[in-house]
Design a protein around this motif. Structure first.
Motif, short mmCIF file in Angstrom:
data_model
loop_
_atom_site.label_atom_id
_atom_site.label_comp_id
_atom_site.label_asym_id
_atom_site.label_seq_id
_atom_site.Cartn_x
_atom_site.Cartn_y
_atom_site.Cartn_z
N GLU A 1 44.37 42.12 15.37
CA GLU A 1 44.55 40.72 15.77
C GLU A 1 43.80 40.47 17.07
OE1 GLU A 1 48.14 37.94 17.51
OE2 GLU A 1 48.68 39.60 16.21
N THR A 2 43.20 39.30 17.18
CA THR A 2 42.59 38.87 18.43
C THR A 2 42.86 37.38 18.62
OG1 THR A 2 40.46 38.32 17.41
CG2 THR A 2 40.68 40.54 18.34
N GLY A 3 42.76 36.95 19.84
CA GLY A 3 42.91 35.54 20.15
C GLY A 3 42.38 35.28 21.54
N CYS A 4 42.14 34.02 21.86
CA CYS A 4 41.63 33.66 23.18
C CYS A 4 42.13 32.29 23.58
CB CYS A 4 40.10 33.68 23.19
SG CYS A 4 39.40 33.39 24.82
N ARG A 5 42.55 32.18 24.84
CA ARG A 5 42.85 30.89 25.46
C ARG A 5 41.75 30.64 26.48
NH1 ARG A 5 48.34 30.47 28.19
NH2 ARG A 5 47.88 32.54 28.94
N TYR A 6 41.09 29.50 26.38
CA TYR A 6 40.00 29.14 27.27
C TYR A 6 40.51 28.16 28.33
CZ TYR A 6 37.29 30.97 23.36
OH TYR A 6 36.77 31.76 22.37
N PHE A 7 40.18 28.42 29.59
CA PHE A 7 40.62 27.55 30.68
C PHE A 7 39.46 26.85 31.37
CE2 PHE A 7 43.74 31.07 30.45
CZ PHE A 7 44.82 30.34 29.98
N ARG A 8 38.34 27.56 31.53
CA ARG A 8 37.14 26.96 32.11
C ARG A 8 35.94 27.74 31.64
NH1 ARG A 8 34.61 29.60 36.10
NH2 ARG A 8 35.76 31.14 37.31
N GLU A 9 34.76 27.16 31.78
CA GLU A 9 33.54 27.79 31.29
C GLU A 9 33.15 29.01 32.11
OE1 GLU A 9 30.46 24.86 31.12
OE2 GLU A 9 31.40 23.81 29.46
N LEU A 10 32.53 29.96 31.43
CA LEU A 10 31.89 31.12 32.04
C LEU A 10 30.45 31.12 31.59
CD1 LEU A 10 34.57 33.84 31.20
CD2 LEU A 10 34.10 32.88 33.45
N GLY A 11 29.57 31.83 32.31
CA GLY A 11 28.19 31.90 31.85
C GLY A 11 27.31 32.76 32.73
N PHE A 12 26.11 32.98 32.25
CA PHE A 12 25.06 33.73 32.94
C PHE A 12 24.67 32.95 34.19
CE2 PHE A 12 20.54 34.47 33.64
CZ PHE A 12 20.50 35.85 33.68
N PRO A 13 24.37 33.58 35.30
CA PRO A 13 24.04 34.98 35.53
C PRO A 13 25.12 35.79 36.23
CG PRO A 13 23.08 33.73 37.31
CD PRO A 13 23.82 32.75 36.42
N ALA A 14 26.20 35.18 36.67
CA ALA A 14 27.20 35.91 37.46
C ALA A 14 27.97 36.91 36.60
CB ALA A 14 28.17 34.92 38.11
N PRO A 15 28.31 38.08 37.16
CA PRO A 15 29.11 39.05 36.42
C PRO A 15 30.53 38.52 36.20
CG PRO A 15 28.79 39.79 38.67
CD PRO A 15 27.98 38.55 38.50
N ILE A 16 31.20 39.12 35.25
CA ILE A 16 32.58 38.76 34.92
C ILE A 16 33.46 39.97 35.17
CG2 ILE A 16 34.11 38.20 32.98
CD1 ILE A 16 31.77 36.50 31.88
N GLU A 17 34.59 39.72 35.80
CA GLU A 17 35.58 40.77 35.99
C GLU A 17 36.65 40.61 34.92
OE1 GLU A 17 36.45 41.73 40.35
OE2 GLU A 17 35.78 39.63 40.34
N ALA A 18 36.91 41.70 34.22
CA ALA A 18 37.91 41.72 33.16
C ALA A 18 39.12 42.49 33.64
CB ALA A 18 37.34 42.35 31.90
N GLY A 19 40.26 41.82 33.67
CA GLY A 19 41.53 42.46 34.01
C GLY A 19 42.24 42.83 32.72
N LEU A 20 42.91 43.98 32.73
CA LEU A 20 43.54 44.50 31.52
C LEU A 20 45.00 44.83 31.80
CD1 LEU A 20 42.86 45.54 28.62
CD2 LEU A 20 42.28 47.73 29.67
N VAL A 21 45.86 44.48 30.85
CA VAL A 21 47.28 44.80 30.93
C VAL A 21 47.79 44.98 29.50
CG1 VAL A 21 48.07 42.39 30.87
CG2 VAL A 21 49.47 44.10 32.04
N CYS A 22 48.85 45.76 29.34
CA CYS A 22 49.48 45.91 28.03
C CYS A 22 50.81 45.18 28.03
CB CYS A 22 49.74 47.39 27.70
SG CYS A 22 48.28 48.28 27.21
N ASP A 23 51.02 44.39 26.98
CA ASP A 23 52.31 43.74 26.79
C ASP A 23 53.26 44.63 26.02
OD1 ASP A 23 51.76 41.38 28.13
OD2 ASP A 23 51.04 40.35 26.35
N LYS A 24 52.70 45.50 25.15
CA LYS A 24 53.55 46.35 24.33
C LYS A 24 52.79 47.61 23.93
CE LYS A 24 55.96 46.57 19.94
NZ LYS A 24 56.08 46.01 18.61
N VAL A 25 53.48 48.73 24.02
CA VAL A 25 52.99 49.99 23.47
C VAL A 25 54.04 50.42 22.46
CG1 VAL A 25 52.35 52.38 23.94
CG2 VAL A 25 51.78 50.59 25.61
N GLY A 26 53.69 50.29 21.19
CA GLY A 26 54.64 50.59 20.13
C GLY A 26 54.43 51.97 19.54
N THR A 27 55.01 52.20 18.39
CA THR A 27 54.87 53.48 17.70
C THR A 27 53.45 53.70 17.21
OG1 THR A 27 57.18 53.34 16.99
CG2 THR A 27 55.76 54.87 15.78
N SER A 28 52.84 52.63 16.66
CA SER A 28 51.50 52.77 16.09
C SER A 28 50.54 51.69 16.57
CB SER A 28 51.59 52.73 14.56
OG SER A 28 52.16 51.50 14.14
#
Length: 147
Positions: A68-95
């Motif tokens: 599954e994937t999904g995205c909520r968009y809040f404002r535009e992004l674009g070239f040339p500036a780099p993007i910082e991606a923050g990562l978090v887990c909401d759930k770690v299940g059995t599989s």
């Protein structure tokens, strides 16, 4: 996504990765193509797994497939500036593992977009690829991302 529909901030994420934007990432309207957001989510998750495990995760007998994937968009992004991606887990299940990835560009404390990315682990040694428990090495890599 979390039940809270407010715009996420940098404080909502645990691990970080800088992703370089490319000229070709922008669409005809001059902003990041929607498909590129999903490439960045995939890169943030799998690069974290590579670095946290020290392994080529493609070679494990159990692999994570995107269920599954999904995205909520809040404002535009674009070239040339780099993007910082923050990562978090909401759930770690059995599989499975449920990730959220926030994309930030510039100094903003609020995410420009937030993705949801679900990995389900399957047995890659069986052609039918049945669902299997998370490998211990993956569980150890993602548990610190829980909030």
């Amino acid at each position: 996504m979390s039940a809270d529909r407010t715009r996420p901030t940098r404080a909502d994420y645990v691990a970080w990765r800088t992703i370089t934007t490319r000229w070709r990432d922008d669409d005809a309207y001059g902003h990041l193509n929607n498909a590129t957001y999903y490439e960045m989510f995939d890169t943030a998750v799998n690069a974290h797994l590579y670095e946290a495990t020290g392994l080529d995760i493609r070679r494990l007998p159990q692999i994570g497939i995107v269920a599954e994937t999904g995205c909520r968009y809040f404002r535009e992004l674009g070239f040339p500036a780099p993007i910082e991606a923050g990562l978090v887990c909401d759930k770690v299940g059995t599989s499975s593992v449920v990730y959220r990835i926030g994309l930030f560009q510039g100094e903003s404390e609020e995410a420009a977009a937030e993705g949801r990315f679900v990995h389900v682990y399957v047995d890659d040694t069986d052609p039918a690829r049945p669902v299997t428990p998370l490998p211990d090495v993956i569980r150890a890599a993602v548990t610190p991302l829980l909030r």
